[in-house]
Design a protein around this motif. Sequence first.
Motif, PDB file in Angstrom:
ATOM      1  N   SER A 113       0.845  -1.196   0.000  1.00  0.00           N
ATOM      2  CA  SER A 113       0.000   0.000   0.000  1.00  0.00           C
ATOM      3  C   SER A 113       0.878   1.241   0.000  1.00  0.00           C
ATOM      4  O   SER A 113       1.988   1.244   0.528  1.00  0.00           O
ATOM      5  N   GLN A 114       0.365   2.293  -0.595  1.00  0.00           N
ATOM      6  CA  GLN A 114       1.064   3.575  -0.644  1.00  0.00           C
ATOM      7  C   GLN A 114       0.832   4.332   0.669  1.00  0.00           C
ATOM      8  O   GLN A 114      -0.129   4.041   1.385  1.00  0.00           O
ATOM      9  N   PRO A 115       1.683   5.314   0.981  1.00  0.00           N
ATOM     10  CA  PRO A 115       1.463   6.122   2.186  1.00  0.00           C
ATOM     11  C   PRO A 115       0.059   6.740   2.185  1.00  0.00           C
ATOM     12  O   PRO A 115      -0.463   7.105   1.138  1.00  0.00           O
ATOM     13  N   GLY A 116      -0.547   6.803   3.363  1.00  0.00           N
ATOM     14  CA  GLY A 116      -1.876   7.380   3.508  1.00  0.00           C
ATOM     15  C   GLY A 116      -2.999   6.361   3.412  1.00  0.00           C
ATOM     16  O   GLY A 116      -4.178   6.712   3.451  1.00  0.00           O
ATOM     17  N   ALA A 117      -2.670   5.081   3.308  1.00  0.00           N
ATOM     18  CA  ALA A 117      -3.683   4.031   3.198  1.00  0.00           C
ATOM     19  C   ALA A 117      -4.500   3.928   4.482  1.00  0.00           C
ATOM     20  O   ALA A 117      -3.964   4.099   5.576  1.00  0.00           O
ATOM     21  N   ASP A 118      -5.807   3.678   4.352  1.00  0.00           N
ATOM     22  CA  ASP A 118      -6.641   3.434   5.528  1.00  0.00           C
ATOM     23  C   ASP A 118      -6.189   2.174   6.260  1.00  0.00           C
ATOM     24  O   ASP A 118      -6.303   2.082   7.479  1.00  0.00           O
ATOM     25  N   ILE A 119      -5.688   1.187   5.508  1.00  0.00           N
ATOM     26  CA  ILE A 119      -5.135  -0.036   6.080  1.00  0.00           C
ATOM     27  C   ILE A 119      -3.773  -0.270   5.436  1.00  0.00           C
ATOM     28  O   ILE A 119      -3.700  -0.552   4.239  1.00  0.00           O
ATOM     29  N   ALA A 120      -2.708  -0.126   6.212  1.00  0.00           N
ATOM     30  CA  ALA A 120      -1.371  -0.423   5.683  1.00  0.00           C
ATOM     31  C   ALA A 120      -1.323  -1.921   5.406  1.00  0.00           C
ATOM     32  O   ALA A 120      -1.683  -2.736   6.263  1.00  0.00           O
ATOM     33  N   ASN A 121      -0.922  -2.299   4.190  1.00  0.00           N
ATOM     34  CA  ASN A 121      -0.902  -3.709   3.838  1.00  0.00           C
ATOM     35  C   ASN A 121       0.129  -3.983   2.761  1.00  0.00           C
ATOM     36  O   ASN A 121       0.571  -3.081   2.052  1.00  0.00           O
ATOM     37  N   SER A 122       0.485  -5.244   2.643  1.00  0.00           N
ATOM     38  CA  SER A 122       1.365  -5.708   1.577  1.00  0.00           C
ATOM     39  C   SER A 122       1.094  -7.195   1.413  1.00  0.00           C
ATOM     40  O   SER A 122       0.458  -7.822   2.258  1.00  0.00           O
ATOM     41  N   GLY A 123       1.570  -7.744   0.323  1.00  0.00           N
ATOM     42  CA  GLY A 123       1.347  -9.166   0.140  1.00  0.00           C
ATOM     43  C   GLY A 123       1.847  -9.653  -1.195  1.00  0.00           C
ATOM     44  O   GLY A 123       2.472  -8.916  -1.965  1.00  0.00           O
TER      45      GLY A 123
END
Length: 190
Positions: free
Chosen positions: A106-116
């Motif tokens: 996810s980019q900065p400012g995401a409502d939910i920080a995520n990756s995968g």
Amino acid sequence: MTDRRDDAPPTTKKHGNAADATASLIDGKGSSVVGRSVTINRPASELFAYFRDFTNLPHFMENIVSITVTDPKVSHWVVKAPAGATMEWDARITQEEPDRLIAWTSQPGADIANSGRIEFRDAGARGTVVTATIAYDPPGGTIGKLIAKMFQREPAIQARRDLRRFKQLMETGEVATPAMNPKQYEEMGL
């Protein structure tokens, strides 16, 4: 002598830990990790191509409201959250190997920080093993995670359901649902 090879998702390996799951993520974000796998009786190239067109994902991921592709590496996601709310973020592809894997963060400012990452591994005559590994920071911490679980919006629950629906869609051309379709309504005279 014990064979310590384990092809399970990193979060469920008998000989490993959750840190292993995020170690393979470029720009990994998230303190909670979910890993799920399913075998789909289709070639990896077909599954990869369908999944890579992110506009297809709402067809089998029930919590996605919309995905807008803004450039070849960035897309804007809107997903359902508990109590009728929505969460939004921009996701950037960090790694892509055709017919094999897609990784994102996810980019900065995401409502939910995520990756995968989602991986497609040949399973011979059985088709392809599709493994999804998702790291995320639950909004509201442990309490938020509990609330999301109560409303069936928690990623661990959704990953399992979404992969099952992806399998149904790719193997049969449709997602099984308990809802009546328009033809059934017509046959009942409704």
